[in-house]
Write an enzyme that holds these catalytic residues in place. Structure first.
Site, short mmCIF file in Angstrom:
data_model
loop_
_atom_site.label_atom_id
_atom_site.label_comp_id
_atom_site.label_asym_id
_atom_site.label_seq_id
_atom_site.Cartn_x
_atom_site.Cartn_y
_atom_site.Cartn_z
N HIS A 281 -20.84 -2.09 19.68
CA HIS A 281 -20.15 -1.77 21.02
C HIS A 281 -21.00 -1.86 22.33
O HIS A 281 -20.64 -1.73 23.20
CB HIS A 281 -19.75 -0.33 20.84
CG HIS A 281 -18.63 -0.19 19.87
ND1 HIS A 281 -17.47 0.16 20.29
CD2 HIS A 281 -18.76 -0.18 18.77
CE1 HIS A 281 -16.40 0.13 19.17
NE2 HIS A 281 -17.35 0.05 18.19
N ASP B 251 -23.62 -2.28 30.39
CA ASP B 251 -22.53 -1.75 29.63
C ASP B 251 -21.98 -2.88 29.02
O ASP B 251 -21.58 -3.77 29.26
CB ASP B 251 -21.66 -1.10 30.68
CG ASP B 251 -21.17 0.24 30.04
OD1 ASP B 251 -20.90 0.53 28.87
OD2 ASP B 251 -20.61 1.32 30.84
C1 GDG Z 1 -19.84 2.71 24.03
C2 GDG Z 1 -20.24 1.50 25.00
C3 GDG Z 1 -18.17 0.38 25.36
C4 GDG Z 1 -16.04 10.39 29.72
N1 GDG Z 1 -16.05 11.48 30.46
C5 GDG Z 1 -15.14 12.45 29.85
C6 GDG Z 1 -14.38 11.52 28.92
N2 GDG Z 1 -14.78 10.52 29.04
C7 GDG Z 1 -14.69 9.28 28.03
C8 GDG Z 1 -14.21 8.14 29.11
C9 GDG Z 1 -14.04 6.96 28.25
C10 GDG Z 1 -15.42 7.24 27.34
O1 GDG Z 1 -15.75 8.74 27.48
C11 GDG Z 1 -16.56 6.60 28.02
O2 GDG Z 1 -16.59 5.14 27.23
P1 GDG Z 1 -17.54 4.02 27.91
O3 GDG Z 1 -16.75 2.47 27.33
O4 GDG Z 1 -17.44 4.12 29.53
O5 GDG Z 1 -18.93 4.15 27.19
P2 GDG Z 1 -19.67 4.61 25.85
O6 GDG Z 1 -19.57 6.03 25.61
O7 GDG Z 1 -21.05 4.68 26.46
O8 GDG Z 1 -19.18 3.75 24.79
C12 GDG Z 1 -19.39 0.95 26.04
C13 GDG Z 1 -17.61 1.85 24.50
O9 GDG Z 1 -18.69 2.12 23.55
C14 GDG Z 1 -16.35 1.27 23.35
O10 GDG Z 1 -16.57 0.03 22.66
O11 GDG Z 1 -17.22 0.42 26.35
O12 GDG Z 1 -19.79 0.01 26.62
O13 GDG Z 1 -21.49 1.99 25.89
O14 GDG Z 1 -13.20 6.65 27.15
O15 GDG Z 1 -12.72 8.46 29.47
N3 GDG Z 1 -13.65 11.83 28.04
C15 GDG Z 1 -12.93 13.27 28.21
N4 GDG Z 1 -13.55 13.93 29.30
C16 GDG Z 1 -14.56 13.85 30.01
O16 GDG Z 1 -15.12 14.47 30.66
N5 GDG Z 1 -11.89 13.67 27.48
#
Ligand code: GDG
Length: 465
Positions: A156, A364
């Site tokens: 990921h 990312d």
């Molecule tokens: C890894 C990879 C890749 C955030 N704050 C809250 C909340 N979130 C949720 C967001 C989003 C998720 O967390 C973050 O997703 P990302 O994709 O930005 O990042 P990573 O956690 O680092 O994930 C990344 C991912 O895997 C999938 O393949 O995209 O690059 O690093 O969904 O909405 N959710 C809630 N409350 C919050 O305050 N409910």
């Protein structure tokens, strides 16, 4: 066919439990809701003498099967090798890597524990899909135990080029272990190119028509499968949550100001300090905007027992405090910064309310927030996505204003451009992004990966018996 998903953490829904805030947890919950099957991994519990037989519980058509970790396993495998070493190196941060052979040994040991526990319940027609950097050697460990089922791996997070990844002592061990998989998926074409380069240059894999031939003669295909989401669900949630009292209170408190939003799990890869400084640069150049725009930054804490994460937390606190102190007025605070997680429905309504979505990671894998922001918009009056050129999402989100997250001045100009953009241009930028999200959604990602995995596995069995 039964699908077994394996990931480090299993996000089992607990009554009244915490809101999941990781991209992977959100995505895998969706996959299993679509498919049913088993989700296997660490329970999240650390206990003195963990039982090695997994505990299973079925809820909503999904069987959650988990093992606990010992304090030593947790320290060496999870906090150590995965988070102090692999996470920074995969995000191109050689300067932050803390390598230790003891941690590497612990990482391999936990992968063996996982393989033992899994082997015991794999059935002949199961298809196994392993996720993320914690479990790179798992496929090979399963093969050592005689598992012949199709096994795929999806990474990921980014895969850096040879010059970065192969600085890791143990790089060859991990690269060779990939031959346990039939298919390796990454987020972008550039990750696929980087991983291919590492395999060729570090361990002598050879290019072939069908992919790569690994040093042990095994075929390995590497392909990019950009992860998606469920845009219709996101949109519906945003519309519904927009009429809640909680959102109305928030909107009232804005007093007519424009809102810019940033949402990230607190991590040094997400570029939160640079983003705040870009907002400061925008305010300095546009003093007339003071008092009528605000940046809402939501950053739930993560991995707080690692010193690097404590440091990021401190740096973000300081940046927010400093900018609010120097740019704020008696009756106006430029940055609203909160570290508690909010419900997904509320987040989606906040995305919809925000004129600008600032998604500016230093690096990312994909970044689902960028996609969630786009999916939550009102089609008649969408906001503008400002997106880092180093987020995997950039390969699909061509209607965003693309910025270099290392250049705060240019990011500040992008904020200005986004806030001043006319409705017609906003719609014409947003529409193709939304169409892309609808086409390349979470179902497309899952089915695409599983289809290729089955195809690859069949091919290999035909060729090698
Ligand atoms: C890894 C990879 C890749 C955030 N704050 C809250 C909340 N979130 C949720 C967001 C989003 C998720 O967390 C973050 O997703 P990302 O994709 O930005 O990042 P990573 O956690 O680092 O994930 C990344 C991912 O895997 C999938 O393949 O995209 O690059 O690093 O969904 O909405 N959710 C809630 N409350 C919050 O305050 N409910």
């Amino acid at each position: 066919m039964r699908l077994i998903i394996v990931s480090n953490r299993v996000n089992r829904p607990e009554p009244g439990g915490k809101t999941a805030s990781g991209g992977l947890a959100v995505a895998l919950t969706k996959v299993l809701r679509l498919h049913g099957g088993v989700w296997f991994g660490w329970s999240g519990k650390v206990v003195e003498e963990p039982v090695l037989t997994p505990k299973a519980r079925t809820t909503g058509g999904i069987t959650y099967s988990t093992v606990d970790l010992s304090p030593q396993d947790h320290r060496e495998y999870y906090e150590g090798f995965a988070n102090r070493c692999l996470w920074p190196i995969m995000h191109y941060r050689l300067d932050l890597v803390e390598f230790s052979r003891i941690d590497l040994t612990g990482y391999m040991r936990v992968n063996e524990i996982f393989a033992d526990a899994l082997t015991a319940f794999i059935k002949p027609d199961d298809i196994i899909w392993v996720h993320d950097y914690h479990l790179i050697p798992l496929g090979e460990e399963l093969r050592k135990r005689g598992v012949t089922n199709p096994i795929g791996f999806f990474n990921h997070i980014p895969w850096p080029p040879f010059e970065v990844f192969c600085a890791l002592p143990g790089s060859r061990l991990l690269l060779r272990a990939l031959s346990g998989y039939d298919l390796v998926g990454v987020q972008t074409q550039s990750d696929a190119d980087n991983l291919t380069g590492c395999l060729i240059r570090d361990i002598g894999a050879k290019r072939a028509y069908s992919g790569l031939i690994m040093p042990n003669g095994k075929n390995l295909r590497i392909q990019s499968f950009p992860i998606g989401l469920d845009p219709e669900f996101m949109k519906k949630m945003a519309v519904e949550a927009s009429s809640t009292a909680q959102l109305r209170n928030m909107t009232d408190s804005l007093n007519g100001q424009d809102m810019i939003i940033g949402v990230d799990r607190l991590d040094y890869s997400k570029g939160v300090v640079g983003r705040m400084e870009a907002f400061e640069s925008f305010l300095t150049k546009n003093p007339a905007r003071k008092g009528n725009v605000t940046l809402l930054q939501i950053s739930p804490n993560s991995r707080m027992n690692l010193p690097k994460y404590e440091a990021v937390h401190r740096e973000v606190n300081e940046a927010a405090g400093r900018i609010n102190g120097s740019c704020g007025e008696l009756n106006w605070v430029p940055i609203r910064y909160v570290t508690k997680p909010y419900k997904r429905a509320l987040l989606s309504a906040l995305y919809r309310k925000a004129k600008v979505g600032l998604v500016t990671p230093m690096r990312d894998g994909m970044n689902l927030v960028a996609k969630e922001y786009v999916a939550s918009q009102n089609k008649h009056d969408p906001g503008v996505l400002v997106l880092s050129r180093f987020a995997g999402a950039v390969e699909q989100m061509s209607g965003a204003i693309i910025v270099n997250p290392y250049d705060q001045v240019v990011m500040g100009q992008a904020i200005e451009e986004a806030l001043n953009m006319g409705r017609e241009e906003r719609i014409s930028r947003w529409r193709p992004m939304m169409e892309n999200l609808q086409h390349e959604d979470i179902g497309w990602w899952t089915e695409g990966f599983l289809k290729e995995l089955k195809f690859e596995a069949k091919n290999v069995r035909r060729k090698f018996g």
